[in-house]
Design an enzyme around this catalytic site. Structure first.
Site, PDB file in Angstrom:
ATOM      1  N   GLN A 105      52.506  34.302  15.402  1.00 43.34           N
ATOM      2  CA  GLN A 105      51.121  34.419  14.987  1.00 43.34           C
ATOM      3  C   GLN A 105      51.078  35.301  13.741  1.00 43.34           C
ATOM      4  OE1 GLN A 105      48.088  37.049  16.931  1.00 43.34           O
ATOM      5  NE2 GLN A 105      47.242  35.096  17.628  1.00 43.34           N
ATOM      6  N   TYR A 175      39.160  39.351  12.583  1.00 41.04           N
ATOM      7  CA  TYR A 175      40.205  39.786  11.670  1.00 41.04           C
ATOM      8  C   TYR A 175      39.750  39.374  10.261  1.00 41.04           C
ATOM      9  CZ  TYR A 175      43.564  40.986  15.378  1.00 41.04           C
ATOM     10  OH  TYR A 175      44.211  41.576  16.442  1.00 41.04           O
ATOM     11  N   ARG A 351      46.844  35.569  30.462  1.00 41.56           N
ATOM     12  CA  ARG A 351      46.916  36.545  31.561  1.00 41.56           C
ATOM     13  C   ARG A 351      47.635  36.006  32.792  1.00 41.56           C
ATOM     14  NH1 ARG A 351      40.626  37.683  31.725  1.00 41.56           N
ATOM     15  NH2 ARG A 351      40.697  35.497  31.041  1.00 41.56           N
TER      16      ARG A 351
END
Length: 410
Positions: A105, A175, A351
């Site tokens: 990423q 971001y 998760r």
């Protein structure tokens, strides 16, 4: 004469993503590991991703590899220096040895960056004061914009050198590029502000720079917000045309839609419990006192359900023909198959895999296997000490060599 609808693909069967062949359609989502040190790969970081490769994912995602020093959210975060490359090659080789692909990423944190740790000011489309850093983010100028575009292209080239199979370009969570998309954060009056076309210019130009740099040598995934989860921010009605422009530009192989703002509403993406007390415990003063006092206003709680981003993501699915990754609440075989029926080609798990790194293998062996993740979100504050599920391991996975030269690889 009757037409038949093709059967949806098997999520655990091999598939292609751009130029890459994956052993299945399950991607380990980017979850910041907190396991790099001084921008270099550690043995702990390698072991973290090898665990998911052994556990059966088609591809694991290294998060987050900043394109510039000032674009990091943590002072230890990897960015694409000469010193980082040998360790990244060790990491990709180790994942490949287990039969999985690996993605990096890449992105620039912009106003979400850590100016104190980076020793450099955070950058934003317009001057902004992030409460989490207690310092102003500086408005990026045109020279800085051009530098950031080039830095993304260079990061993509270096990812190929290091053996990555894919890159995931971060256009989400407010971001830097995401903050340009946001009318709440972008108050510019030049060609990068105002209309949606102008606010999307940095995203499109950056993706063009990346594609021109790498061609079809590596798979290119865009991770982009469907909405910021804040009033006045970027929302689905604007996300749809932006994804259509990216498709028309031909600059990516797949879309992974996300939501929320690391700057303004971080829990909007995750859903489930809001671990305010645990966040406060790992923060320095005076942030610790602030989170204890008013943390529930910022770390909000949203009810969890499986495939919780599907309702919005299917609207993007209907608007573009690009392959898509469904993120958010993918926990078992049923949610994987739901994604395939809805026209998604891949799923991303976060998760649930932190709780059980071998979950994909176990689902492959028994399709009825449930996830043990309870969506308590107490894994989130652990990225300051080594990301993990606290229900499995209450100690940091950082080894005894953490912070010493012997802890590095490459």
């Amino acid at each position: 004469m009757t037409s038949t609808t093709p059967a949806p693909p098997d999520p655990l069967a091999p598939a292609r993503l751009g130029p890459v062949r994956l052993r299945n359609r399950v991607v380990k989502a980017a979850t910041y590991e907190g396991l790099s040190h001084h921008g270099r790969v550690t043995r702990d970081l390698v072991d973290f991703h090898v665990g998911y490769a052994k556990g059966g994912v088609g591809m694991t995602t290294v998060a987050y590899c900043a394109v510039a020093k000032e674009g990091r959210t943590d002072r230890h975060q990897i960015y694409w220096t000469d010193e980082a490359l040998p360790g990244l090659r060790v990491l990709t080789d180790a994942v490949h040895a287990e039969g999985a692909a690996i993605s990096a990423q890449i992105g620039h944190a912009g106003p979400v960056a850590a100016p104190k740790g980076n020793g450099l000011p955070a950058l934003a489309p317009s001057r902004y004061f992030p409460q989490a850093t207690l310092s102003f983010a500086r408005e990026i100028d045109h020279a800085g914009i051009e530098r950031v575009k080039r830095a993304h292209a260079e990061a993509a080239r270096r990812a190929i050198e290091c053996g990555f199979d894919a890159i995931e370009v971060h256009l989400g969570h407010n971001y830097l590029i995401s903050s340009f998309l946001s009318p709440k954060l972008n108050r510019r009056t030049d060609e990068y502000g105002g209309s949606l076309e102008n606010r999307a210019r940095l995203a499109r130009d950056t993706m063009r720079a990346v594609r021109d740099a790498v061609g079809d040598r590596i798979a290119v995934i865009v991770k982009m917000n469907m909405d910021d989860g804040v009033p006045g921010g970027f929302w689905l009605d604007e996300a749809i045309p932006v994804t259509q422009w990216l498709e028309a530009d031909g600059t990516c192989d797949a879309l992974e839609m996300t939501a929320g703002s690391s700057l303004l509403n971080p829990m909007y993406l995750f859903k489930g419990d809001a671990p305010v007390r645990e966040f406060a415990a790992v923060l320095p003063q005076p942030l610790r006192l602030g989170v204890r006092a008013v943390g529930k206003r910022f770390i909000r709680e949203y009810p969890y359900r499986d495939a919780f981003l599907l309702e919005d993501a299917r609207q993007i699915r209907a608007a573009v023909k690009l392959p898509m990754v469904l993120l958010g609440g993918i926990t078992d075989r049923a949610s994987m198959e739901l994604a395939m029926r809805e026209g998604f080609q891949y799923v991303a798990m976060g998760r649930a895999l932190l709780r059980e790194p071998d979950l994909v293998n176990r689902i492959a062996a028994d399709s009825r296997t449930p996830s043990l993740c309870i969506h308590c979100n107490k894994c989130m504050p652990t990225n300051f000490t080594g990301t993990r599920c606290v229900l499995v391991d209450r100690t940091t996975p950082r080894g005894a060599d953490w912070g010493r030269p012997g802890g590095y690889v490459g």
